[in-house]
Design a protein around this motif. Sequence first.
Motif, PDB file in Angstrom:
ATOM      1  N   ALA A 171       6.902   8.271  -7.588  1.00  0.00           N
ATOM      2  CA  ALA A 171       6.751   6.934  -8.160  1.00  0.00           C
ATOM      3  C   ALA A 171       6.256   5.948  -7.107  1.00  0.00           C
ATOM      4  N   TYR A 172       6.879   5.978  -5.940  1.00  0.00           N
ATOM      5  CA  TYR A 172       6.458   5.063  -4.863  1.00  0.00           C
ATOM      6  C   TYR A 172       4.993   5.294  -4.494  1.00  0.00           C
ATOM      7  N   SER A 173       4.684   6.580  -4.348  1.00  0.00           N
ATOM      8  CA  SER A 173       3.347   6.934  -3.897  1.00  0.00           C
ATOM      9  C   SER A 173       2.294   6.412  -4.898  1.00  0.00           C
ATOM     10  N   THR A 174       2.545   6.697  -6.172  1.00  0.00           N
ATOM     11  CA  THR A 174       1.591   6.234  -7.177  1.00  0.00           C
ATOM     12  C   THR A 174       1.510   4.720  -7.178  1.00  0.00           C
ATOM     13  N   PHE A 175       2.664   4.096  -7.154  1.00  0.00           N
ATOM     14  CA  PHE A 175       2.719   2.638  -7.178  1.00  0.00           C
ATOM     15  C   PHE A 175       1.937   2.043  -6.001  1.00  0.00           C
ATOM     16  N   LEU A 176       2.168   2.565  -4.811  1.00  0.00           N
ATOM     17  CA  LEU A 176       1.510   2.006  -3.629  1.00  0.00           C
ATOM     18  C   LEU A 176       0.004   2.253  -3.666  1.00  0.00           C
ATOM     19  N   ALA A 181      -5.455   0.127  -4.353  1.00  0.00           N
ATOM     20  CA  ALA A 181      -6.679   0.009  -5.150  1.00  0.00           C
ATOM     21  C   ALA A 181      -6.900  -1.434  -5.576  1.00  0.00           C
ATOM     22  N   ALA A 182      -5.783  -2.154  -5.791  1.00  0.00           N
ATOM     23  CA  ALA A 182      -5.884  -3.548  -6.215  1.00  0.00           C
ATOM     24  C   ALA A 182      -6.127  -4.485  -5.044  1.00  0.00           C
ATOM     25  N   GLY A 183      -6.254  -3.928  -3.821  1.00  0.00           N
ATOM     26  CA  GLY A 183      -6.626  -4.764  -2.695  1.00  0.00           C
ATOM     27  C   GLY A 183      -5.494  -5.080  -1.728  1.00  0.00           C
ATOM     28  N   GLN A 184      -4.280  -4.591  -1.978  1.00  0.00           N
ATOM     29  CA  GLN A 184      -3.187  -4.824  -1.030  1.00  0.00           C
ATOM     30  C   GLN A 184      -3.355  -3.928   0.187  1.00  0.00           C
ATOM     31  N   LYS A 185      -2.895  -4.418   1.335  1.00  0.00           N
ATOM     32  CA  LYS A 185      -2.949  -3.604   2.550  1.00  0.00           C
ATOM     33  C   LYS A 185      -1.725  -2.698   2.603  1.00  0.00           C
ATOM     34  N   VAL A 186      -1.917  -1.401   2.660  1.00  0.00           N
ATOM     35  CA  VAL A 186      -0.787  -0.482   2.820  1.00  0.00           C
ATOM     36  C   VAL A 186      -1.102   0.499   3.945  1.00  0.00           C
ATOM     37  N   GLY A 187      -1.613  -0.030   5.041  1.00  0.00           N
ATOM     38  CA  GLY A 187      -2.045   0.803   6.158  1.00  0.00           C
ATOM     39  C   GLY A 187      -0.909   1.389   6.973  1.00  0.00           C
ATOM     40  N   SER A 188       0.256   0.792   6.900  1.00  0.00           N
ATOM     41  CA  SER A 188       1.388   1.333   7.654  1.00  0.00           C
ATOM     42  C   SER A 188       2.662   1.172   6.836  1.00  0.00           C
ATOM     43  N   VAL A 189       3.451   2.247   6.822  1.00  0.00           N
ATOM     44  CA  VAL A 189       4.685   2.236   6.048  1.00  0.00           C
ATOM     45  C   VAL A 189       5.853   2.552   6.977  1.00  0.00           C
ATOM     46  N   ALA A 190       6.908   1.738   6.887  1.00  0.00           N
ATOM     47  CA  ALA A 190       8.127   2.032   7.651  1.00  0.00           C
ATOM     48  C   ALA A 190       9.196   2.513   6.691  1.00  0.00           C
ATOM     49  N   LEU A 191       9.898   3.583   7.098  1.00  0.00           N
ATOM     50  CA  LEU A 191      11.028   4.078   6.307  1.00  0.00           C
ATOM     51  C   LEU A 191      12.303   3.768   7.071  1.00  0.00           C
ATOM     52  N   VAL A 192      13.160   2.965   6.486  1.00  0.00           N
ATOM     53  CA  VAL A 192      14.447   2.663   7.120  1.00  0.00           C
ATOM     54  C   VAL A 192      15.512   3.300   6.254  1.00  0.00           C
ATOM     55  N   HIS A 193      16.238   4.251   6.804  1.00  0.00           N
ATOM     56  CA  HIS A 193      17.212   4.932   5.941  1.00  0.00           C
ATOM     57  C   HIS A 193      18.501   5.205   6.674  1.00  0.00           C
ATOM     58  N   GLU A 194      19.571   5.184   5.901  1.00  0.00           N
ATOM     59  CA  GLU A 194      20.850   5.509   6.519  1.00  0.00           C
ATOM     60  C   GLU A 194      20.938   7.005   6.715  1.00  0.00           C
ATOM     61  N   ASN A 195      21.707   7.346   7.757  1.00  0.00           N
ATOM     62  CA  ASN A 195      21.825   8.746   8.133  1.00  0.00           C
ATOM     63  C   ASN A 195      22.935   9.403   7.318  1.00  0.00           C
ATOM     64  N   ALA A 211       2.715  11.867   3.040  1.00  0.00           N
ATOM     65  CA  ALA A 211       1.778  12.597   3.891  1.00  0.00           C
ATOM     66  C   ALA A 211       0.745  13.308   3.031  1.00  0.00           C
ATOM     67  N   LYS A 212       1.251  13.891   1.926  1.00  0.00           N
ATOM     68  CA  LYS A 212       0.367  14.590   1.009  1.00  0.00           C
ATOM     69  C   LYS A 212      -0.659  13.625   0.405  1.00  0.00           C
ATOM     70  N   ASP A 213      -0.179  12.409   0.109  1.00  0.00           N
ATOM     71  CA  ASP A 213      -1.016  11.459  -0.620  1.00  0.00           C
ATOM     72  C   ASP A 213      -1.789  10.513   0.281  1.00  0.00           C
ATOM     73  N   GLY A 214      -1.724  10.739   1.589  1.00  0.00           N
ATOM     74  CA  GLY A 214      -2.515   9.930   2.507  1.00  0.00           C
ATOM     75  C   GLY A 214      -1.974   8.529   2.742  1.00  0.00           C
ATOM     76  N   LEU A 215      -0.671   8.359   2.563  1.00  0.00           N
ATOM     77  CA  LEU A 215      -0.077   7.067   2.917  1.00  0.00           C
ATOM     78  C   LEU A 215       0.600   7.220   4.275  1.00  0.00           C
ATOM     79  N   PRO A 216       0.182   6.470   5.296  1.00  0.00           N
ATOM     80  CA  PRO A 216       0.685   6.708   6.645  1.00  0.00           C
ATOM     81  C   PRO A 216       2.090   6.129   6.886  1.00  0.00           C
ATOM     82  N   VAL A 217       3.062   7.020   7.118  1.00  0.00           N
ATOM     83  CA  VAL A 217       4.402   6.566   7.525  1.00  0.00           C
ATOM     84  C   VAL A 217       4.382   6.403   9.036  1.00  0.00           C
ATOM     85  N   THR A 218       4.388   5.159   9.500  1.00  0.00           N
ATOM     86  CA  THR A 218       4.220   4.913  10.933  1.00  0.00           C
ATOM     87  C   THR A 218       5.552   4.743  11.651  1.00  0.00           C
TER      88      THR A 218
END
Lengths: 418, 285, 325, 244, 238
Positions: A171-176, A181-195, A211-218
Motif C-alpha cells: 500500500a505504501y509503495s503504491t501510494f508513494l 507521479a503527481a510531482g511530489q519528491k520521494v527521493g529519500s525515505v527514512a524508516l524509523v521503527h521500534e525494535n 527496494a523492489k519498487d525503486g523507492l530508495p530507503v536512505t
Amino acid sequence: MDNMTRRVFAGAAALAALGVVTGAAAQQPVKIGVIYPLSGNSASAGNYSKMAIEVGADVVNNGNAELAKIMPIAKGGGLSGLGGAKIQLIFADNQGTPAAGQNQALRLISEEKVAAIIGAYQSGITVTASAIAERHGIPFLTAESVAANLTERGFKWFFRTTPVAIDFARAYSTFLREQKAAGQKVGSVALVHENTEYGNSVASVIAEQFAKDGLPVTQKIAYSANSSDVQPQVLQLKEKNPDVAIFISYTSDAILYTKTMKELGWKPAIMIADNAGFNDPAFVKSLGGSVEGLVNRSTFAGGKPGSVPELFNELYKKKTGGDSLDDVSARGLQGFLVMADAINRAGSTDPAKIRDALKATNLPASQMVTGYEGVKFDDKGQNILASTLITQMRGGQYVAIWPKDRATAQIVLPYKGW
Amino acid sequence: MTLVQVIVSGLLLGAVYALFSSGLTLIWGMMNVVNFAHGDFVMLGMYTAVVIWTALGGGPFAAVPAAAIVIATLGVLSYFLLVRHIMRGPMLAQILGTFGLALFLRYAAFWTFGADFKTLPDTLIGGSFTLGGIRFEGSRVLAGVGGLLITLLLHLILTRTSVGSRMLAVSEDATAAQLMGIRPQRMQALAWAMAGAATGIAGALIATFFYTSPTVGETLAILAFVTVSFGGFGSVLGALVAGLIIGVVESLSAYLIGPVYKDVVVYVLFVLVLWFRPQGLMGKA
Amino acid sequence: MKRYLFPGVVLVLAYPLLAAGYPVWERLGALVLLAAIGASAWNIVGGYAGQVSVGHAVFFGFGAYSAVVVYTHLGWPPIAGAPIGMLLSVAVAAVIGVPTLRLSGHYFSMATIAVAELVRVLSSTSEFLGGAQGLTGPAMPRTVFDLSFLSATPFYYIFLAVLAFLLGLTWWIERGRMGFYLRAIKDSERAARSLGVSAGRYKLYAYMLSGAFTSLAGSLYLCMFGFVDPESGFGILISVKMVVMAALGGAGQLFGPLVGALILVPLEELSNSYLGGRGAGLTFVVYGAIIVIIARFLPSGLLSLFERRSAKPAAKSEIASGHAD
Amino acid sequence: MLIDARNVTKAFGAFKAVDDASVTVEEGDILGLIGPNGAGKSTFFNCLTGDLPVTSGTVSFAGNDVTRLPPEARAKLGLARTFQVPLTFESMSVLDNATIGALLRHPNARDARARARDVLQRVGLGHLTDAPAKSLGTPGRKRLEIARALASEPKALLLDEAMAGLTPTEVREAIELVRRIHGGGITIVIVEHIMEVIVSLAQRVVVFHQGREIARGTPREVTSNPAVIEAYLGRRKVQHGAHL
Amino acid sequence: MTTLLRVDHLEVRYGDLIGVADVSLEVPAGSVVALLGSNGAGKTTTLNAIAGIATASQGTIEFGGENIAGQPAYAIVRKGLALSPEGWRLFTQQSVENNLLLGATPLADRKRIPRLLERVYAVFPRLAERRKQTAGTMSGGERQMLAVGRALMSEPKLLLLDEPSLGLAPTIVDAMYDSFAALHKDGQTILLAEQSVDLALEAADYAYVLQVGRTVLQGPANEMAGNPDVQKVYLGIE
C-alpha cells in the motif's frame, strides 16, 4: 473526569448485557473467548478492543435496525442459525506475557467451554495461545497479530482477518509512487521503527518492497520501545532531511516523536505513520493538533453516513462516551463479526463445524467495519481480501484519502505538522 | 552543531534522570533501603500533575506543589505502615515489600485512571527557543533546570542545614544521634517526606514532556536504579553527576551508534564503573 | 516439619489424579512446579549464600533460547537444548560472577539487574535469536521428544522429577561442606574466611550451579509454552518473580521457594482468571497487597511461622566494655 | 619462627593506628599483646590475620610471606583466630559452627562433625552441641569461637580479647582452657586488656601504647616497667612511686 | 548538696550476658564523681544505661528526682544529661563544627550556641583550628576532644564522660582536666569514667570502683588515692 463516567457507563452496560443473557435462557448462549492485554504495557489497546467487541456482541444479541439493512447478523435476537442463541463473551487478560496468554486460552477452552477464541493482540502471545487451541481443536481467530510466521505453522484451526506487513508495504509503495507521479519528491525515505516484533517485521518488509519498487530507503533507524528520549533520532533525521519518513511506533514513542519533532523544528514533506501509536485515541486526542496532514495507515476511517463503519462508530462512541473506533478496536470488532457470522452459519457450537464455516467465509466489502475488501480465507487461514486504507489527519481526525475509490477526502501535501 | 545539540539534550535529559533518582538515593543513604516502588512514586506524581492540571484546571502552578505534597504524604505513609517494619528484616524483605507496593500502586493507578496514555497540554511551557543555533524546548529546559535545582537543593539541605545535619547523623549512627536528642524515626519519616516531595516534583516536571500511563514507572525505575548505583548509593550529588553522564552517553551513543545500542552502552559503562569503583562514582567505600 | 513430609509427598504424587479432568488445575500443578524449579535454583545463591541476584533472568533466558535455537537452527527437539543451555549458563555465570560477586549487598543486586538488561537488549538485536520477534518452538509435535502434550500431566511429572532432583541436590549440598560454607558466608563472610573458607570461590560455585538450574527451568518453560522473546526470556519480571517467590516462602530454606510458588502461582493464576477479564488490573492490586502484607508481618517468609520457638530471641550481645580499640 | 611481623604500619587516613611495629612469635610461645584501649593492638592483630591490609611492612607465617595473602589463605596455612566482638554464625547450631572450622582439614561433613563434637567437648560446650548459636551469651560465644578456630587444627591461635566481658570464674576457666590448648602444641598469641590473664598465661609480653611498642619482656618485667604503669594507670605523679 | 543523680541496684543484660550486675551510686549536684575500674568492669554499661542507650533490666535511675530508667535517650538528653560515649561515636562524615552543633540540638535557647561554641574552642583550641575539617579525618586525640566538646554543647546539668583521657597526649590531657576543673568550679556536675586512676582522683570529689559489674569500693577521692586495694582491683593481682 470523563474516565469515571465512562467506567460507570461501561459497568452499567455490562450489567445490562448480563441481565439480558440470563433473562433469555431459553437457548444456551454461545460462548466466545476473547484474550487481550487488559493489564501491562498494551492494556490501553486491549481495553479499547474489548469495548468494541462488546458493542459487536450487543448488536448481534439485541439487533440494530440500521445495520440490519446491510448485514443480516444485526437483525437481533441472537444467532438465528442456532435458534436465537445469544453470544456470551468471556474475556481473559493475557497480562502481556506469552505464558498468561496460553494459560488463559486453556482456561477458556477447558473451564468456560468456549466454542471459539479471538485474540491475542501481541503476536508472541497469539503464538502460544493459538497452539493450545490447535491442540484442543478449537477455532482461533486473530484480528490484529501481524507476524508473518503465524500462518506458516500448518495449523488447521487458525484464522487471521487482519492484513499483514506485506499488505501495508504494498500500500505504501503504491501510494508513494502515485505521489511521485503527481510531482511530489520521494527521493529519500527514512524508516524509523521500534525494535520489537512489530516494528522490525514491518520495517524489513517495507524495506524489501521499496527496494523492489525503486523507492530508495536512505535511513533506517531502529530504537528501543518505551524510550525515555528520542532527540538523537530526530536529530539524525534532521541532518539527513529525507523527503519521506515512515514511523513504526507504539503510543508512548509516537507521543515522544511528535513532541520532539516539534521541539526541534523538523518535519519531512511526507510524514507517514504506520498506524499503531499514531492511531491510539489517546494520541489523537492529545496530539492530533500537532500532526496536521500526517499520513497514516489504518484499516478504519469513519466512513460515509449510513455505512457499517459509521454506524458501528456511533454505537461505540455511545458506549465509550465519545471515543471513536480506531484501527485496533475496529479490527478487533471486525474479527468478532467474522467469527459470529461463521458460528451462525455453522448452526452449531461444534468446533469442527465452526471451523468449516470459517473456511467457507465470504463477506463482501460492504459489510466491513474496517476497510478490507472483504473476508475470505486461504488454506493457511489468512484473509486474502485484507487490505488497508491510507488516511490523513485533518483537523484532529483521520480521513480516508487512499485508495481513491474509498477516499472521503483529497490528499493535501506537504505535511503541515503544528 | 548537531553534536552540540545532542550533548545539550543529553545534559537536560540527565538532569531529569538526576531529579527522579534523588529521592531513591536519599532513602538509601538514610536507611539502607532500596525502594523498588520508586518508579511508581514518580508515576503517581505524574498522575497527580495531570489530574490537577487538566481535570481540575489547576495549571502548572498548582500541579507541581500538589504532586510534591501528595507523594510526600505517600512516602511518609509507606514509611510508617511498611518500611519501618521491613527495614529490620533481611534485605530480601525490602525487595519483597517494596515490589508488592509497586504492583499495588501501579494497578491502583490503572484501576483509577485507566490504561490510556495521557499527556499534558502544551500551553505555557510548550514552546521552544533557539540560542546560538541550539534549540531548547521549554518544558525540557524547565524539567532539566528543575532537576538541577532540586538535586542541588536536596544536597544543600543535607550538607548546609541543621535538619540535614541531623538526618545525616541518624543515617550514620542512630544511637549517637539519640544522644544528641534527635528522634531517629522522625528524621527517617522526614527523609521519606523529602524524597517523596522531590519525586513528586520530578513526576510533575516529567509529565510536561513525557506521556503518563500506569506502567511508565517501570521504564523510569530501572533508569533510576542504574543512576543511583552508578553515582553511589546515598549520594545526592553522585546521582546528579551520574544522571548527567548517563544522559549525555545515551544521547551520544543513540546519535553516533544507533538508538538500539544506547542502553547497551549505558549498561556496559555501568558495569565497568562497578568493576573499578564498586561503591559507585561518589559512594562511600 | 518432618511430619508433614510423608503426606506431602503422597499429595504431590497423587495431585494429577485429583485434578484429572480439570485441565486448568492440572496445568496449575505444573506451573507451580516450574516456578518452584526456578525459585529453588535461585535459592542456592540467593538464599543459601545470601547473594541477592535480581538478574537471574539471564540464565532463564539462556535456557529458553538454547532450547528454541536447537529447534530453529538444527531441527532438534527443544529439550536437547537444555544441557547446552546449562553449560552455557555455567560459563556465563563465571563471566558475570567474577566481577559482580565482589560487590556487596545492593550493589550486587543492581549489577545483576544491569547485566540482565544488557543481555535483554542485546538479544533483541540478534538475528540468530530472532531479534525482538522471538523464536517459536515446534508448532505441532513431530515426535514424543518435542514434549508437546495435550494435558499438562506429563509436564507435571517431568517438572516434579526435575524439582525432586534439584531439591535432593540442594539437600545434599546443604549437608555437605559446600552447604556449611555457603551458610557461613551468608552469616559472616569475615568469620568464614578466618576459618579458611574461600568465600569468593564458593560464592562463584553457588552462582554457577544456580545459573545452571535456572537455565534448565528456562528450557522446560520453552518446552511447555513453545515461544520465547527477549521480554519473556530475559525480562526483569522473570528475575523479580524468582526472588519474590523464594523470599515469600523463606529464602535459604529447602522448601521455601516451593512454598512461595505454592502461594504465588495459584494466587496469580486464579486472580487473573476470576478478576483479569474485567480488565481493570484488579488482579495485581490484590496480588501486590498480599505480598505487602506478608512482607510486613512475616519479613523472613512464610516458613518462619513454623520455626521452632524454643530458641530464645536473638539479642545482640555486645561486650559490656572494651571494644574501642 | 612461626610468625614474623616486621615494621608493620597501618594508617587510617592521617591516623596511624599501628606505627612501625615488629613482633616475632616462636613456635610453642604464648605471646601476650597488651596495652590500654586505643593502643592499636587489635589493629596490629588484624594485620597479622589478613583482615586488614598493612600500609607498609611484611608479615610471614611458618616460613611463607603472607603479607598479601587473604585471611582464608592464612587460615589454610594454620593461622586461626577469634574476634573481639564474637562473629558466630547466628543461623546455625553450636555444632555446625564448630563444623565449619573442622571442614578445613576434614572435607567430609561427617568426619568434620565428629571432629567438631570432640573439640566442643574439649572446650566445655559438649552439652550445648544442638543449641542454636544465637542462644549463647557472650561467654558461650567466645568459647564457641575458640572451638571453631581449634577445629581448624591450626599451628597458631590468635585470641582477640577472648576474656573481655567474662566473670572472674569464667576468666579462670578460660585461662585453663588456653593452657590446655597450648599444651596440645599450639602457639598462642593473645591480645588482652585484663592483666590477670597475661600474667598467668603469657611467657612473653609486648606492650603497645598509641600504636607503638613501648615495652617487651616477661609479664613480671613489663608490669613493673614505669612506662607500662603510666600507660595503664595514667600519668603517675612521682611522689606516689611504683607499688608493683 | 542535693542529689542530682541516684542509681540504685542497676542491672543491665545483653541477652544472657550481664553487663552490669549491681551498681549503685549517687552524684550530688555540683560535684565531680569518678567511676573507676578496669576494662570490662561495667563502667561504660553503667553510663550507657544512665544516658538511655542501654536498657536497665533492674533497678532505678533517678535524675532530678524523676525515674528515667526505660526512657529513650533522646528524651533523657533533653532533661539535661549529656554523654560523651565510649568510642566517641562521632558523625565522621560531617565537619567538626557540625558535630558540635549537633551536640546543641537539645538546647532550647538557640542564641546561646555561639557562646557555647566559643567555650568549647577555648577549652580545645585544636578544634577551632579544624572546625571545617571532616571529623572522620581526625586523629584519635582530636576525636576525643570533639566528643567531649560535643557533649558540652547542650549545656547539660550532668555531664557523663566515658574515658575522656583515652588516646590523648599528656599535655592535652592536662589541658582537658584543667578545663574540667574550671567547669567544676563553675558548678558543672560531672560523672567521669576513667581508667586513669590518679587523673580521675585528682579531678573528682568522690569515687566508686567497679569490678565485674558491681560497686566494690567507694569513698572520697582523696582517701581512695592511697588505697592499695584500688590497684589490686585494677591489675587483677590478689
